[in-house]
Design an enzyme around this catalytic site. Sequence first.
Site, mmCIF file in Angstrom:
data_model
loop_
_atom_site.group_PDB
_atom_site.id
_atom_site.type_symbol
_atom_site.label_atom_id
_atom_site.label_comp_id
_atom_site.label_asym_id
_atom_site.label_seq_id
_atom_site.Cartn_x
_atom_site.Cartn_y
_atom_site.Cartn_z
ATOM 1 N N HIS A 6 -1.647 -6.310 -6.007
ATOM 2 C CA HIS A 6 -2.091 -7.337 -4.999
ATOM 3 C C HIS A 6 -3.530 -7.940 -5.169
ATOM 4 O O HIS A 6 -4.220 -7.144 -6.106
ATOM 5 C CB HIS A 6 -1.706 -7.056 -3.644
ATOM 6 C CG HIS A 6 -2.275 -5.696 -3.256
ATOM 7 N ND1 HIS A 6 -1.983 -4.855 -3.244
ATOM 8 C CD2 HIS A 6 -3.587 -5.743 -2.418
ATOM 9 C CE1 HIS A 6 -2.861 -3.695 -2.709
ATOM 10 N NE2 HIS A 6 -3.997 -4.316 -2.130
ATOM 11 N N LYS A 35 -8.408 3.958 10.088
ATOM 12 C CA LYS A 35 -7.816 3.226 8.934
ATOM 13 C C LYS A 35 -6.733 4.020 8.336
ATOM 14 O O LYS A 35 -6.735 5.158 8.144
ATOM 15 C CB LYS A 35 -8.952 2.937 7.831
ATOM 16 C CG LYS A 35 -10.141 2.229 8.157
ATOM 17 C CD LYS A 35 -9.645 0.806 8.436
ATOM 18 C CE LYS A 35 -9.798 0.071 7.202
ATOM 19 N NZ LYS A 35 -9.557 -1.304 7.561
ATOM 20 N N HIS A 74 1.037 -1.235 0.072
ATOM 21 C CA HIS A 74 0.025 -0.109 0.038
ATOM 22 C C HIS A 74 0.755 1.237 -0.087
ATOM 23 O O HIS A 74 0.306 2.297 0.264
ATOM 24 C CB HIS A 74 -0.951 0.058 1.045
ATOM 25 C CG HIS A 74 -2.155 -0.956 0.974
ATOM 26 N ND1 HIS A 74 -1.953 -2.371 1.195
ATOM 27 C CD2 HIS A 74 -3.309 -0.909 0.454
ATOM 28 C CE1 HIS A 74 -2.913 -3.164 1.004
ATOM 29 N NE2 HIS A 74 -3.815 -2.233 0.428
ATOM 30 N N GLU A 110 -3.633 2.394 -3.132
ATOM 31 C CA GLU A 110 -4.133 1.024 -3.541
ATOM 32 C C GLU A 110 -3.910 0.870 -4.932
ATOM 33 O O GLU A 110 -3.738 1.487 -5.915
ATOM 34 C CB GLU A 110 -5.645 0.949 -3.380
ATOM 35 C CG GLU A 110 -6.253 1.095 -2.044
ATOM 36 C CD GLU A 110 -5.942 -0.564 -1.373
ATOM 37 O OE1 GLU A 110 -5.454 -1.374 -1.712
ATOM 38 O OE2 GLU A 110 -6.607 -0.463 -0.156
ATOM 39 N N CYS A 147 -14.295 -4.345 2.138
ATOM 40 C CA CYS A 147 -13.252 -4.559 1.342
ATOM 41 C C CYS A 147 -11.941 -4.943 1.958
ATOM 42 O O CYS A 147 -11.657 -4.292 3.018
ATOM 43 C CB CYS A 147 -12.905 -3.127 0.622
ATOM 44 S SG CYS A 147 -14.607 -1.803 0.446
ATOM 45 N N GLU A 162 -4.921 -2.896 -6.942
ATOM 46 C CA GLU A 162 -5.386 -3.995 -6.938
ATOM 47 C C GLU A 162 -5.900 -4.700 -7.962
ATOM 48 O O GLU A 162 -6.746 -4.089 -8.753
ATOM 49 C CB GLU A 162 -6.528 -3.878 -5.762
ATOM 50 C CG GLU A 162 -6.045 -3.466 -4.379
ATOM 51 C CD GLU A 162 -7.217 -3.395 -3.344
ATOM 52 O OE1 GLU A 162 -6.886 -3.294 -2.143
ATOM 53 O OE2 GLU A 162 -8.396 -3.071 -3.620
#
Length: 227
Positions: free
Chosen positions: A51, A74, A40, A146, A86, A148
């Site tokens: 990822h 977070k 991240h 992110e 998520c 992904e």
Amino acid sequence: MPEVSTDDLDERQVQLMAEMCILVDENDRRIGAETKKNCHLNENIERGLLHRAFSVFLFNTENKLLLQQRSDAKITFPGCFTNTCCSHPLSNPSELEENDAIGVRRAAQRRLKAELGIPMEEVPPEEINYLTRIHYKAQSDSIWGEHEIDYILLVKKNVTLNPDPNEIKSYCYVTKEELEELLGKAAHGEIKITPWFQIIADTFLFKWWDNLNRLNLFVDHEKIHRM
């Protein structure tokens, strides 16, 4: 890998940063594992680190969608509104299993319990529908982001909720109209929503919502939608 200080971040969220995510290539073929922290960091993302992840959309029997607001603790996208859950499958034998995305669906069951307190027996993997995958990249701030390949998972079920405040600031069930209102607020900067939720809402979500009893029409396990 770059060394980034996490001293000023939430202790529990930093501990989770040691979990091992599954590294993949652009075609979602597994190529290794790396810590959630390293996956991240924008610095690594810019070098191509990618990822595997998942996004769960859980509807109740009234066809309302469960949304959550991510907690302020977070590390990525704090305080943002987003879909039900998520997260990431981890690099362990149970969640690496790829046949019919069973590993990803087990990971979703695990995180629905961890974040929302949904008892595991209420969301068995066979009741979590795997629709398709999207590939996206987004920055949270100057350090974190992110990148992904995100498995889209849908569940239609009434569940018991007991959210963890370290994960979730608030939650609500919304109708299509209420979600449109929320998206409007986000467009005007009144609230923040996660980039993946925005992408999915803009492209697919309402179409799926209209066909919750015919989701097989939208199952596409071959294509990875590049966003």
